[in-house]
Design an enzyme around this catalytic site. Structure first.
Site, PDB file in Angstrom:
ATOM      1  CG  HIS A 113     -23.275  27.612 -66.518  1.00 26.62           C
ATOM      2  ND1 HIS A 113     -24.235  27.038 -67.332  1.00 26.62           N
ATOM      3  CD2 HIS A 113     -23.777  27.560 -65.258  1.00 26.62           C
ATOM      4  CE1 HIS A 113     -25.273  26.664 -66.595  1.00 26.62           C
ATOM      5  NE2 HIS A 113     -25.011  26.963 -65.332  1.00 26.62           N
ATOM      6  CD  GLU A 114     -21.431  28.406 -61.956  1.00 24.71           C
ATOM      7  OE1 GLU A 114     -22.161  29.158 -61.274  1.00 24.71           O
ATOM      8  OE2 GLU A 114     -21.712  27.214 -62.195  1.00 24.71           O
ATOM      9  CG  HIS A 117     -26.074  31.262 -62.813  1.00 26.55           C
ATOM     10  ND1 HIS A 117     -27.387  31.118 -63.222  1.00 26.55           N
ATOM     11  CD2 HIS A 117     -25.481  30.049 -63.005  1.00 26.55           C
ATOM     12  CE1 HIS A 117     -27.573  29.878 -63.651  1.00 26.55           C
ATOM     13  NE2 HIS A 117     -26.439  29.214 -63.534  1.00 26.55           N
ATOM     14  CG  ASP A 195     -28.866  26.298 -63.555  1.00 28.80           C
ATOM     15  OD1 ASP A 195     -28.716  26.149 -62.332  1.00 28.80           O
ATOM     16  OD2 ASP A 195     -27.932  26.593 -64.325  1.00 28.80           O
TER      17      ASP A 195
END
Length: 351
Positions: A113-114, A117, A195
């Site tokens: 997930h990170e 980004h 988000d």
């Protein structure tokens, strides 16, 4: 007026980068710093800090250094203090009742997930640079975060181009899209809740407040000024039902465009995404220099040829679940909800 009273207000703005450097010099006079500590880099990481916040930052760094038995304050203590002041204290990554399989599954999910980004930001020209990406959970509830260093000029001027705002939408969706690409649509989690709220609020502001849907609507604002609460309370009176329908369609179009761009970019640079995840699982945190090196080694050539294998081995999950089998993406994000709060201006992402 009585003596000592002012007859007017004197506003004091937050310091710019040069001002923060000067303030830091004052607060480090009586503190031993390591020779490699650069006040300019600290000032770049502390956009929006006041003089009191900078003083608190250096005091916190000094306490951490003393707690670690060091005679000087290094950048590690300052970085720790910045994270503690902005996103909360670190939490342990495991609990006594958590199994090893559950821990590895959570870390793998948070890492992808990170990394979504961070990779989207690194591959988007002209976007804010990534200052740090980590999978260490924080006391504010974040299981990890990606911290960006915004442009000083954009922050001071408050002027954001349509290109930059579209990039913000795509970067904010990077975590959700990465989850879908890796784990499949059925295994997507609720981690992207913040988000999606940010995406919804920003897209609505682009259409309703800043007129970035002139091809569908007139180039005007469809919301009253938030400075007038009595007018803002009756915001629905500013547009007809048909206009509201067109606004919803314009917002959905912006989000779908950003979602498609994000999906295409992460699919084309899947090797870069995987190697960032590898580094996160090994080190737990990556700084700007580390991510820049990975970008130079894997990011440019990733779309043109198969990605290189990482130099370090991935921690394989147990056989009772499969996290590494990529599955095709599935559809646009869920529809927005009109009754949720909206941001006033685009802010530096902390995702």
């Amino acid at each position: 007026l009585r003596p000592g009273r002012f007859d007017r207000r004197v506003p004091v703005d937050l310091p710019d980068k040069q001002g923060r450097v000067a303030i830091l010099k004052v607060h480090v006079r009586d503190k031993p710093l390591a020779p490699d500590v650069d006040l300019d880099s600290i000032a770049s990481r502390t956009i929006g800090f006041s003089g009191a916040s900078l003083q608190n930052l250096m005091n916190e760094a000094a306490i951490v250094a003393a707690r670690n038995g060091k005679d000087v304050i290094t950048f590690d203590e300052i970085d720790y203090a910045i994270d503690r002041l902005t996103v909360g204290m670190q939490k342990t990554t495991t609990s006594p009742t958590q199994s090893k399989a559950s821990r590895m599954k959570r870390q793998n999910l948070v890492a992808f997930h990170e990394a979504g980004h961070a990779v989207m930001a690194a591959l988007t020209p002209g976007y804010d640079s990534v200052a740090k990406v980590t999978i260490i959970p924080r006391s504010n509830g974040a299981g990890g975060f990606t911290l960006f260093t915004p442009s000083e000029d954009r922050m001071e001027s408050g002027l954001y181009s349509l290109r930059y705002l579209k990039a913000q939408l795509a970067v904010a969706l990077g975590g959700r899209v990465a989850e879908e690409l890796v784990f499949g649509a059925e295994e997507v989690t609720t981690r992207a809740a913040r988000d999606l709220l940010r995406v919804r609020g920003l897209a609505r502001d682009m259409v309703e407040r800043w007129g970035f849907a002139s091809d569908v609507l007139a180039a005007t604002a469809w919301l009253p000024d938030r400075a007038s609460p009595e007018l803002f309370a009756f915001r629905k009176n500013f547009a007809s039902e048909e206009t509201e329908r067109l606004i919803d369609l314009a917002v959905a179009a912006l989000v779908r465009e950003a979602y498609g761009k994000c999906t295409a970019l992460l699919e084309a640079h899947r090797g870069f995404l995987d190697v960032v995840v590898e580094a996160l699982l090994e080190h737990e945190s990556l700084d700007a220099d580390h991510l820049r090196r990975l970008r130079a080694e894997y990011g440019d050539a990733d779309a043109a040829k198969p990605a290189k294998k990482p130099k370090h081995h991935r921690r394989k999950p147990p056989k009772d679940f499969d996290l590494d089998e990529p599955k095709p993406p599935h559809g646009p994000p869920p529809p927005h909800h009109r009754d949720l709060p909206q941001p006033r201006v685009p802010l530096p992402l902390l995702l």
